[in-house]
Scaffold this motif. Structure first.
Motif: not given
Length: 326
Positions: A85-87, A142-147, A180-181, A222-224
């Motif tokens: 999914v995307r923004l 996650a979708g936008e960054l490919g993670l 990275r996730a 990574s994004l928390v």
């Protein structure tokens, strides 16, 4: 071998950077070198491949980081997904949308920021009523960054491992340092409730203190992401530890109509007077609006056509209101 080692390295570097113009320029150099060395047929084939590839103009998309499903102890604490999914798939107010664009921009320019000793936004708190898009936001990041998206099962973490929660949290944050996730702590108030609350216990305070410590040390790669329906219950220290707090609210009438239209984009809605439905969307969340749209669509499809009956959509919205008061 017609391509020199320097050409091969330059090709790989351009491909990794996503620089199509540089990639094709080097490829043409390889073709020209092949022609000079007497490999005329190969040179022609290379030029044809380059021209064909340029003509297709395929959009590049970042591939997800290859991660297997977590196993062992970690597998009991989180699940992995690869969202697509995307923004642009979300209907958000201007404020939350701008903040998410900021997160994505800083993450994409992480290397540039780190050259000057800065880190991108990577600890994000999402707060708002149920169904307003918090979990979907984590999927969008996650979708936008490919993670990959790792969702932590907080209810199981606390109820099943009460005495060992700190060690389990350590496992999760060690995974964040290694892979990275996007790491989503959903229903975060189960973990981050105010330490001064009257019903708090010593173990819960120690768990929250451990989380704060691990959060401070979370790597910027990574994004928390922590999501809660009850931001007022969270300990004040949490708001100071996150880089960014995004507040969600039920959609406005205009946003609600957009949510309905998005979900019904495959149907014929020409007969629907959208402005007449605005009042019926009041106080309904994004998720409830999607449910109403799906109910109306299924009724039309099972009735043998792809046209949305405005009355069916009106009834579906009223049903959602009735469920809220049941």
């Amino acid at each position: 071998m017609t391509a020199s080692a320097d050409h091969l390295k330059a090709l790989l570097s351009a491909h990794a950077a996503g620089d199509d113009d540089q990639f094709y320029s080097i490829a043409l150099q390889v073709a020209a070198k092949s022609a000079r060395q007497g490999h005329g047929r190969l040179a022609v084939e290379l030029r044809e491949l380059i021209d064909s590839s340029r003509g297709q103009r395929i959009t590049r998309r970042a591939a997800p980081t290859p991660v297997v499903q977590p196993r062992g102890e970690l597998g009991s604490l989180l699940s992995a997904d690869y969202p697509d999914v995307r923004l642009s798939d979300m209907t958000l107010a201007e404020g939350p949308n701008a903040l998410l664009e900021k997160v994505l921009h800083e993450q994409r320019q992480r290397g540039q920021l780190e050259k000057f000793g800065f880190t991108p936004v990577h600890r994000v708190l999402l707060s708002g009523p149920p169904g307003t898009g918090k979990s979907m936001t984590a999927a969008v990041l996650a979708g936008e960054l490919g993670l990959p998206l790792f969702t932590i099962r907080l209810d199981g973490l606390i109820s099943r491992f009460m005495g060992e929660t700190a060690s389990k949290l350590r496992l999760v944050f060690e995974a964040a340092a290694e892979t990275r996730a996007v790491y989503l702590f959903d229903e975060f108030d189960a973990l981050g409730a105010d330490r001064a609350a009257g019903n708090d216990v010593g173990e819960a305070r120690r768990i929250l203190n451990s989380f704060l410590l691990f959060l401070d040390q979370a790597p910027p790669e990574s994004l928390v992401v922590a999501a809660t329906n009850h931001g007022q219950l969270l300990d004040g220290a949490l708001f100071r530890r996150f880089d960014l707090a995004i507040m969600y609210a039920p959609p406005s009438a205009e946003q609600a109509i957009e949510v309905l239209q998005r979900r019904l984009s495959a149907m014929d809605t020409a007969a629907v007077a959208w402005s007449d439905l605005a009042a019926l969307t009041d106080r309904l969340s994004h998720a409830e609006l999607v449910k109403a749209a799906e109910s109306a669509a299924k009724r039309a499809i099972l009735g043998g056509n792809d046209m949305i009956d405005a009355e069916h959509l009106r009834n579906a919205l009223n049903e959602r209101h009735s469920l809220r008061h049941a």
